[in-house]
Design a protein around this motif. Structure first.
Motif: not given
Length: 378
Positions: A117-123, A52-59
């Motif tokens: 960077s989408s996350q699963m639709d959780t609480a 979870f919480d990983q951030l997608y980055v393009e350089k």
């Protein structure tokens, strides 16, 4: 068939999304692209560990080489993604191309919960997208038609008509995607992941749009040593309040003033309820009142240590309340710069100014501020 007639029959329509055709040329600047995921955490479940919480980055590295000393990191606004900084809906150069041409290393992120960077639709990450096509028209692409505030009638810079069925509107509307409505979780994950990015790349200028300004404020609080400057295209960090479309309306938000999660005030506080808030000014549709700290105001020394710029368009609803963020920062000990584009002779811009017809004029304003700030450094 005559040659002219044959040429006309073979002409390719490259408007809007039609430019995806291989027969259409590009206006983008040449660059090299790498991608990374930074930050993140494991979440233990019954079936194993999830990330979870990983951030997608393009350089993005300019093909002609880097000539500027510090990189730029771009934070998009709500309901869109990092692609907002690439080409425009009518296929002109975007901000990324402008700054690549000028020798800057450019980093584009998709905020955690958004896009790549989408996350699963959780609480934790409840996805939210209430931006209808009609809402996009009224707020962003054709506010002059509804004119919910007086400045809206000055809007002239959106390419095309700005309404459904126009190819440039349709191209933009397809970039509107869900994002999280859990502001607290979103902020906490971005604080960790984006500071991790800055730890890897060093002091950088942060360029944000709309709600993305929240993250640049938080990074100025958490890792100010790596924030060379905080540049906001219409900061959506109005202190304590989201404004409604009618007088004396809206809803409470950002209980820490500029954010929904803790900031380092001086004197320190442990709970947002310790901030004493008062409403300042009369509420008009042309100039909204402000929710500010009661004096003596607590200071934000870390945020105040970072050079700050807000740029406001002439015809955007932000022309009615961007002053509240400026006043709040001054209360908290900062010395923010505020550029109103109309004062520079740049007219007709709405909220998505970086996509509008004069976007490169605005990019030049941003560049000028960066160069001025950089030259003033010891």
């Amino acid at each position: 068939m005559p040659a002219t007639a044959r040429a006309e029959s073979q002409a390719v329509d490259c408007t809007g999304i039609n430019a995806v055709s291989p027969k259409c040329s590009t206006n983008e600047t040449a660059y090299f692209r790498d991608f990374f995921y930074l930050g993140g955490r494991y979440l233990t479940t019954s079936s194993g560990n999830l990330t979870f919480d990983q951030l997608y980055v393009e350089k993005l590295t300019p093909a002609l080489g880097v000539s500027q000393p510090k990189p730029l990191v771009f934070f998009h606004g709500g309901a869109v993604s990092g692609v907002t900084w690439l080409n425009t809906p009518d296929n002109r150069k975007g901000f990324a191309s402008y700054f690549l041409e000028r020798g800057f290393m450019v980093y584009l992120v998709d905020h955690t919960s958004v896009g790549r960077s989408s996350q699963m639709d959780t609480a934790d990450y409840v996805l939210w997208n209430t931006t209808t096509a009609e809402g996009v028209e009224a707020a962003f692409t054709a506010p002059e038609l509804a004119a919910a505030y007086p400045q809206a009638v000055n809007h002239t810079q959106w390419p095309g008509t700005g309404i459904k069925g126009d190819p440039y509107f349709d191209a933009f509307r397809k970039t509107v995607i869900p994002f999280t409505s859990n502001w607290t979780t979103g902020e906490l994950s971005m604080r960790a992941s984006a500071c991790d990015l800055l730890d890897h790349i060093g002091p950088s200028y942060l360029i944000s749009h709309s709600s993305g300004a929240t993250y640049s404020v938080l990074l100025s609080n958490d890792c100010p040593q790596n924030v060379a400057g905080n540049i906001n295209l219409e900061h959506s960090t109005q202190p304590f309040w989201n404004y409604g479309s009618t007088l004396n309306s809206g809803s409470a938000i950002r209980p820490w003033g500029l954010a929904n999660t803790p900031l380092d005030y001086d004197p320190p506080i442990t709970n947002a309820s310790e901030l004493v808030v008062e409403i300042v000014g009369n509420d008009t549709l042309a100039l909204r009142n402000c929710h500010l700290q009661a004096e003596p105001a607590r200071q934000l020394p870390k945020i105040a240590s970072v050079p700050y710029l807000c740029i406001t368009g002439e015809a955007s609803v932000h022309a009615t309340y961007d002053h509240c963020v400026i006043e709040y920062l001054k209360q908290a000990g900062a010395n923010p710069d505020w550029i109103k584009l109309a004062d520079l002779g740049i007219h007709g811009n709405g909220h998505f100014m970086h996509l509008e017809m004069n976007n490169l004029e605005i990019a030049a304003v941003v560049e000028g501020w960066i160069l001025k700030t950089e030259s003033s450094q010891p």
